[in-house]
Design a protein around this motif. Sequence first.
Motif, short mmCIF file in Angstrom:
data_model
loop_
_atom_site.label_atom_id
_atom_site.label_comp_id
_atom_site.label_asym_id
_atom_site.label_seq_id
_atom_site.Cartn_x
_atom_site.Cartn_y
_atom_site.Cartn_z
N ASP A 65 0.86 -1.17 0.00
CA ASP A 65 0.00 0.00 0.00
C ASP A 65 0.91 1.23 0.00
O ASP A 65 1.59 1.50 0.99
CB ASP A 65 -0.90 -0.01 1.24
CG ASP A 65 -1.90 1.15 1.21
OD1 ASP A 65 -1.56 2.20 0.64
OD2 ASP A 65 -3.00 0.98 1.75
N PRO A 66 0.93 1.99 -1.09
CA PRO A 66 1.86 3.13 -1.18
C PRO A 66 1.69 4.14 -0.04
O PRO A 66 2.67 4.73 0.40
CB PRO A 66 1.52 3.76 -2.53
CG PRO A 66 0.92 2.67 -3.31
CD PRO A 66 0.19 1.79 -2.34
N THR A 67 0.46 4.33 0.44
CA THR A 67 0.25 5.27 1.54
C THR A 67 0.94 4.77 2.80
O THR A 67 1.67 5.51 3.47
CB THR A 67 -1.27 5.41 1.82
OG1 THR A 67 -1.92 5.68 0.59
CG2 THR A 67 -1.54 6.52 2.80
N HIS A 80 3.26 2.54 2.96
CA HIS A 80 4.69 2.49 2.68
C HIS A 80 5.33 3.86 2.91
O HIS A 80 6.43 3.97 3.47
CB HIS A 80 4.90 2.05 1.23
CG HIS A 80 6.32 2.06 0.80
ND1 HIS A 80 6.81 2.98 -0.09
CD2 HIS A 80 7.37 1.29 1.15
CE1 HIS A 80 8.10 2.78 -0.26
NE2 HIS A 80 8.46 1.75 0.47
#
Lengths: 508, 363
Positions: free
Chosen positions: B166-168, B170
């Motif tokens: 999950d880029p957020t 991360h």
Amino acid sequence: MRPISRAVLRPYVCPTCRHGISAGRRRFGSKSDSPDLYDVVCVGGGPAGLGLLAALRASPITSKLKVALIESQDLRKAKAWDLEPNQFSNRVSSLTPSTVSFLRSIGAYDHLDVNRVQDYQDMQVWDGQTGSRISFDWSMETSPFEDMRTVATMTENANLVRALLRRIADLGDENLSLFSNATVASIENGSDLKPEGPDLSAWPVLTVKPTGPAAETETPKRIAARLLVGADGINSPVRSFADIPTQGWDYGRHGVVATLALDEPATPPFPASKRTAYQRFLPALGGPIALLPLPDNHATLVWSTTPENAAYLKSLPTPAFLAMVNAAFRLDMTDLTYMMGMQSSSSDSTSHQDELTWRAQHTPLPSQIPPAATAVQAGTVASFPLRFRHAAQYISPRIALVGDAAHVIHPLAGQGLNLGLADVASLSKTIQYAVSHGMDIGDLLTLERYSSERYLPNAKIGGACDLLHKMYNVPGEGPVALARSLGLGVVDRLPFVKSFLMKNAEGY
Amino acid sequence: MASLRPRALPLSVRTLRSALSSTRPSPNHFLSAPASTQTRAHSTSSVSADELSHFSALASSWWDPMGHSRILHLMNPLRHEFIASCLAEGTSSPSQNPSSTSTPSTATLNYLDVGCGGGIFAESLARTIPLDPTGPAPTPTLAASMTAIDPSTDLIQMAREHARMDPTVHEHLRTGRFKYLNTTLEDVLAGNAVTLTPASSSTAASTPNPSSPSTQPAPQYDVVTLFEVLEHIDPKTSTPLSFLTNCLRALKPGGWLIGSTISRTLPSFILNQVIAEAPWPIGVVPRGTHEWSKFVNPGEVKGWLQEGLMRAADTGVSRGGSAIAEGMRWKCVGAIYIPGIGWKMVPGSEDWGNYFWAVRKEI
């Protein structure tokens, strides 16, 4: 052997500075690897896709999500759509009261041009074979002191699409990307942007290509979706990417549509604002004919019939076409079958009308027939194939299907668009719940809330329409016709059963 | 098109192993024994070695929505709701005044999740941390940071791997607003845990913390969460009382200690031991997950917390211990899983099985 990690080789840089450096390097160096990240990417800008976008933008919980919509048509044209006040598009839908209240709740209904929509409060449905009928009339259910309840609201699809686009424009363009005149060239899984970036190997990444004149100059864009929504119709590319099979069949029927002008009613409606929709089942001709009210004594026609009959009707000159429509609401099956085969020529355009006039004299007419159709709006006679489709699932990791991508049903109850917007209402509520509870909106645990809420209702209504279609396709006076007339007769005489059915049809 | 399908379970044992090998060992690992899984379960910790190996073995299916932990995943939204209901009564942060609800609150609360496992709760809370710390909080949980600790190396590694998807989340891991630490509560309290953060281990700039056990660092957390942990404490090495006392020590005054556990009653025995751990298709949790004798009743938790508040207050706060115990703000509500419907909070059902509890450390 494991390569020496970059962290060891790099001289000390304080964490804040390192963040800035690496972010810059990612943007510059590996442009092709890192796509733009979006929370929701919706493929398809029809009523379902735009409805989802408007719902997400209108809710304070989801308005901060970064969203994108991809549509192959020109959305600016759709937003600027306009017609003369007495002209109506032939793509018309009926909105149930629950759909209307959803549109109100997202603030889109106020953007509809109200002079182009028409409520109706009464619905006359009867069997052309047996004559048995059921009337859906809310004026019997409501007291004289309150407003009559609406069975449904007719609107042109273009009016609805324009309203949704206006509502979306109203809500600002922060975190919103509308890819108009653009197609999805490919969908594939992303990659693991090790070691600095996130792992996008389970995220769908779309390549969006502009169409038309911009195709030469603009480069395709790559966007990654936390949740990819397929609102992209019956041949959904999103559905095939997710490898979701569909079940279904073609009905072998076409729907003939047209915008008609009607005569003044013989007796004025009471109360004066009451409007009626008419539907007559024609078992010998392959399906029902329906006349649904539009403003100012106009109506939209939907005639489900065999492809041969549809081709014949479309080939007729205007007076003969009108005579066929009027005959279909008045004459019995034998007469209609005969007229459907009459030779027509442009020199002899009154033969159908003469036939109808003569035969109507010898046919007892029921009381509920609609006023005669007097004119066809030029260029509005068209037809489309009728199909039944139901996707095996609506969801897959980071994928959700809505509207026609998930289900296509027989139009005889006018429920297709309503089911699509009910999907959208449910999916937007699911996304709101997920955001407020820290869930990943693309996770199966989130999406299963949507599919468990919508799968059975859609299957139930699609199945009911299918059953009605099949029951009313058995010609002659056999046991099926008897059961039909018994069934309708019983329902019509039991007020509570009828009221239950009417509420169901409304979508409550 | 089949090859393009998103992988339902992208985390295989192989990726887990490669992730383990690619991480640079932290100084603590050099000092400790070679068996990595058991290193953190030394004698001062409350963690049972049997429990540790049981949950480490379940690591590969921890994030599978249809796997062993499905029931825990389904419970997760209720945890958020219960926390929000506690915070509505007040927080330790002076800027979060419940009366000023007209203005949107900023996210100011620091969370500590004890026994985070694979990170089901920790990751979901980290997702609610706003990327812009000055912006309005997106949820009523008002999280500004999250520190999640677990003694199992395997689970922490897997939790970090999953968070990268999950880029957020991360991004929060990169900036340090969200941390996974392979450590114990005892080490966090002693101030030994900071050297384990991924950021400091990669720069190799951290110096060993010179703090001695005798000086208590000031409590740092506004909310300490303890979801499905109390029933897994090893009675041989620790007691729930000392464990809960340590949790309270990590809290700022006015902060909340929030948890959930299972009560030790006849209905809970039937539900959790006989039905829930039954073979497929009836059972929903793997056999051996729970030991009924370790379950705790709401009254016991309340008693320990009263005692714990007094003990925690001994270090520096001027008010008398018994006054603290009497004015204790205690919340407790049962939760029931109904197949086909999901988890529901049912007040009064605390004795039937699962329940949430919370206590606020007085200001």
